[in-house]
Structure formats: C-alpha cells, structure tokens
Design an enzyme around this catalytic site. Structure first.
Site, PDB file in Angstrom:
ATOM      1  CE  LYS A  27       0.056  -3.685 -10.731  1.00 56.77           C
ATOM      2  NZ  LYS A  27      -0.928  -2.960 -10.013  1.00 56.77           N
TER       3      LYS A  27
ATOM      4  CD  GLU B 256      -0.157   1.717  -5.015  1.00 56.10           C
ATOM      5  OE1 GLU B 256       0.820   2.121  -4.377  1.00 56.10           O
ATOM      6  OE2 GLU B 256      -1.104   1.099  -4.489  1.00 56.10           O
TER       7      GLU B 256
ATOM      8  CB  CYS C 180      -3.650  -2.541 -15.050  1.00 58.51           C
ATOM      9  SG  CYS C 180      -2.684  -1.144 -14.496  1.00 58.51           S
TER      10      CYS C 180
END
Ligand code: UDX
Ligand code: UDX
Length: 468
Positions: free
Chosen positions: A222, A167, A278
């Site tokens: 990612k 995501e 993140c």
C-alpha cells in the site's frame, strides 16, 4: 476454524471508512454494519435526513447511503458496544504524520491505531477478526497484535486474528473504485480468517482480482503503490517546467509517452502538485522506514519526489507574482478550486493551501471559490479569518469567500485555476472577460481552458507545462 460473519464494526467514519462500509453493506445485505466514530458531529452528519449534508462529498455516495442506512448500515458513537458485538472489526482511523517527538515530520502517528487496538482488546469478543484498513507503516500489525495480546498474553485468554486489507480507493471516484477495484489485497497469517474476508469480497469482486499475501507484503504494498503514483506526478511535473522553457507542450509529451504500454497513459496529468491525505504522508513514512534500516540512498531518492512537489507549488506562486508585473500587493486574484482534486470536499494537503498562503504573504486579496469546500474549512487551512469587508482591502494580504466564479472574477487582475472541477471547463469567458480588470490574466495549472477562446476575449493565459 470456520468463521460466520454476521456483524461488522468499522472504527472511523471518515473518507475511507464511510464509503467503504457503505459499498460493502450494499453488496452484502445479509451482514449488519456498524460504523462508529468518536466524533459526534461527524456521526450526526452521516445520520442526517438531508443526504446533501453527509460529512463527505463523494459522487454516488448519497444513493448508496439511501439504500443501506437504517437497514444493514448504521452510524453511531457507541464505539465499545459495537466492538463488543462484532465478528469482524475494521480499523479505519486516521494516521497523520507525527508532529513531535521521535520521527516528527516523517513517521506516522499511530496513537489512534493504538487507542483503537486497546478498545478492541478490552471489548471485542474472542476470535474476532481485526482488519487494518488505514494505511500503516510496515509491521504495524505487529503492534496491534501485541496490544491485543495475540496469541496468549491476554489475561482473559481472548484470541484475535489480524489482517491487513489496505484500501486503494481514490477520493472523487471512491464508489466506482470500491465497486470495481483493480485488485483487493488481503494480508494475513492464518488461512481461515483470510478466507472469511475473501468471501465477503467475492460477493462482487472477481476472484482473480483478490490477492492474498503475508501481512508485511500487504502493508508495504500500500505504501509503495502510493509512492509510485506520487513519483509519476513529480516526474511529469518536473518535465512541465522544462516544457515551459523549451516550447514543448506537456500534454503532447504526456500523450506521446503514455502511448507506450510500458509507461501507460494514466496519471500523467501535470498540475500544481499532488495533495490528499496519503501521498506525502506515505512517502515520508517510507523515508522514515528506509532511514531506520540504514538505506539512506533509497530514502533520498523518495525525498526528491516530495521536494519536486513542494517546488512545483512554490514555482506557481512565484510565477504569478512575476507575470503580474512583480507585485500583487493590493491586487485582487480569484482562486478557482480549493479541494486537493476534483469531486471531493477534502482539502488535506491541497496545493491550493500553499499557493494561497504564498499569495497572501505577497499582499494579494484572494477571492476563493470552490463548489464544495466550506468557508470554515478554508479558514482553518489558511489559519486566517476572512472577516474583512471589501472596504478593508489592503496590501497586507487577505482572503474572501466567493459564492461563484463571476464573483471571484469581478475586478480581479487574475484568476488561478487550481482544482480540476468540471465546471471550470465550461465557463462563460466572454462574460468573465467583461468583469475582470485589464490587463486580465488566467493561470491555468490544470490545462482546463481553451487558450484560443480566452485570448479572443483579450485574456492573457499562462498554462502549466506550456507557458506564455
Ligand atoms: C485515511 C485512511 O484511512 C488512512 O489510511 C490514512 O492513513 C489517512 O486517511 P480517512 O478516512 O481519510 O483516513 O481519515 P478521516 O477522514 O480523518 O477519518 C478518520 C476518522 O476516524 C475520523 O472521523 C475520526 O474521528 C475517527 N477516529 C479517530 C475514531 O473514531 N477513533 C479514534 O480513536 C481516532
Ligand atoms: C490516492 C491513490 O490514488 C489511492 O489509490 C489511495 O488509496 C489514496 O491516495 P487520492 O489521494 O484520493 O488517492 O487521489 P488521486 O487521484 O490519487 O490524486 C492525488 C493527487 O494527485 C491529487 O492532488 C491530484 O490532483 C494529483 N494528480 C493525480 C495529478 O496532479 N495528476 C494526475 O495525473 C493524477
């Protein structure tokens, strides 16, 4: 094999799982979504009648929850039961940096991923599609597959398919990002499960934006997307220091370089350093992987992105002390904004945490105001209660929770703008200047205030990347 997806389960009702499932549920009313979590308190908040009590603050989320919850979107702690009914299972649990053991401080802790995979292995029906949503180290799908017993090591002979579908949403704009993504990335090995997931996204995403790759490319992309974004912030932040000493203006530099299409204008705002769950975690993870494969030059390159980020936060607290005549012991300083960015109540890795801790260490009395972060979260992050009365003002360093900007500013020697909340752009500086102690200073780490206006009211202003 053709998949018929009518029930989806998502493990993890956090900042990613909650909004992601809400948007997909809204776009796919024919599919039933069950978001499960082991945290009862969180689930209760997702089910709260009062939409302002949802566990996360995200613009646009309450409206979507109102439309979908109780229809085709459900939140519960019935983890095993919902897993057993699902045709497709998203794993969206947290993967923090390991605190101890091998890889401590760098590698991701996969214990929640492993726990989820074990539950799936035991309870899910055969042919279920397992989708990694959490950001994971490359080759995690391999671990998941091994735990699931794919293809033939499982005693019950169940068969599972594993996909990676990272995501890319950013907090604060999650709903917009989910509704209109730059791309959707799906990594996998078998055509049909990939198609089943593509089909879901096709309900609202243009087919050209859907990229399918092998599993490892998807997992790695990612990590690298986050590393590149963070690197951009460290680059502009490193130049902010140079601007302050040379008389250049970081905003003008950002505008000038961003006009070059090859560089691009986005993500060039200098600030107190990147936060969020993140960036740091993913770069540390990248460093760990590079070291594992003997690529020490590559790992030291990425280590610098983190070093500059830490340095930026430290440099701000040092500068505040220096500008306030070398000591802040016993002084009142108002902190405006505690979340790691605007439009979220998330404080994970927020630069405010490090800056506040440093200022408290120097003996300041901080008054912290944030429009969305709760007192108990700040207590947790700072590791300090705020059970002091104003009378207990001391030079030992402590903090108080402010309900408003004016309360934080009252009698303060300085205000520090740490988060880019919109309300800080339109403050009544005339009023604020009246209640602050003189000389009054504003430290603007996000370039939000109009310096000319503040100076008109006798407030000294220091702006990141500009100085003075
Ligand atoms: C994000 C991303 O999903 C992930 O890519 C990144 O690695 C970490 O941050 P996020 O949704 O922001 O995750 O995390 P968080 O808000 O902590 O939510 C995770 C949820 O999973 C929590 O509510 C936790 O209770 C739940 N959980 C965890 C389970 O339900 N089961 C578990 O076994 C472990
Ligand atoms: C990030 C990625 O953008 C997203 O694609 C990924 O899925 C998760 O990690 P997030 O951390 O939610 O999203 O927010 P982001 O907008 O990327 O901001 C991260 C940090 O960088 C914040 O602290 C923000 O204030 C800071 N930042 C961002 C800057 O300092 N300057 C900028 O120009 C942009």
């Amino acid at each position: 094999m053709k998949f018929n997806i009518s029930k989806i389960c998502c493990i993890g009702a956090g900042y990613v799982g909650g909004p992601t499932m809400a948007v997909i549920a809204n776009k796919c009313p024919h599919i039933n979504f069950n978001v499960v979590d082991i945290n009862q308190e969180r689930i209760d908040k997702w089910n709260s009648d009062e939409l302002s009590e949802l566990p996360i603050f995200e613009p646009g989320l309450p409206e979507i929850i109102k439309e979908t919850r109780g229809k085709n979107l459900h939140f519960s702690t019935n983890v095993d039961e919902e897993i057993s009914k699902a045709d497709m299972i998203f794993i969206s649990v947290n993967t923090p940096t390991k605190k101890k053991g091998k890889g401590a401080g760098q590698a991701s802790d996969l214990k929640w991923i492993e726990a989820s995979a074990r539950r799936i292995s035991k309870h899910a029906k055969s042919n279920a599609i397992i989708v990694e949503k959490s950001t994971l180290p490359v080759k995690t799908a391999q671990t998941i597959k091994e735990i699931l017993g794919v293809p033939d090591r499982n005693e019950s002979n169940k068969k599972f398919y594993v996909l990676s579908n990272p995501e890319f949403l950013a907090e604060g704009t999650a709903i917009k990002d989910l509704e209109n993504p730059d791309r959707v990335l799906i990594g996998g090995e078998d055509e049909s499960p990939i198609s089943a997931l593509v089909e879901i996204y096709l309900h609202w995403v243009n087919p050209e934006k859907i990229i399918t790759t092998n599993l490892w490319s998807s997992e790695l992309s990612k990590l690298i997307a986050n590393a590149f974004l963070a690197q951009r912030i460290s680059s502009i932040n490193s130049i902010s220091a140079l601007c302050e000493t040379t008389g250049a203006d970081i905003n003008e530099v950002a505008l000038a370089i961003g006009a070059d299409k090859r560089i691009g204008k986005y993500f060039l705002n200098a600030g107190p350093g990147f936060g969020g769950s993140c960036f740091k975690k993913d770069i540390l993870n990248l460093i760990y992987i590079c070291n594992h494969y003997g690529l020490s030059e590559v790992s030291s390159y990425w280590q610098k992105v983190i070093d500059i980020n830490n340095w930026q936060m430290e440099r701000i607290s040092n500068l505040i002390v220096e500008k306030l005549f070398g000591t802040i012991a016993g002084k009142k300083i108002g902190i405006l904004g505690f979340s790691f960015k605007e439009n979220t109540n998330d404080t994970r890795e927020s630069p405010a945490i490090k800056i506040c801790k440093d200022l408290i260490e120097e003996g300041a009395n901080l008054h912290i105001f944030d429009p969305k972060v709760e007192l108990k979260q700040i207590s947790k992050d700072l590791g300090l209660d705020n059970s002091f009365s104003e009378a207990a003002y001391s030079e030992d360093g402590q903090w108080y929770y402010s309900e408003s900007v004016i309360e934080a500013a009252n009698d303060a020697d300085a205000l520090v703008i740490v988060t880019n909340w919109d309300i800080f752009k339109n403050l009544d500086w005339q009023e604020i200047s009246k209640v602050m102690r003189k000389p009054s200073c504003v430290f603007d780490t996000r370039s939000v205030v109009n310096k000319v206006e503040l100076r008109k009211y006798g407030i000294k202003v220091w702006s990141l990347g500009i100085g003075v």
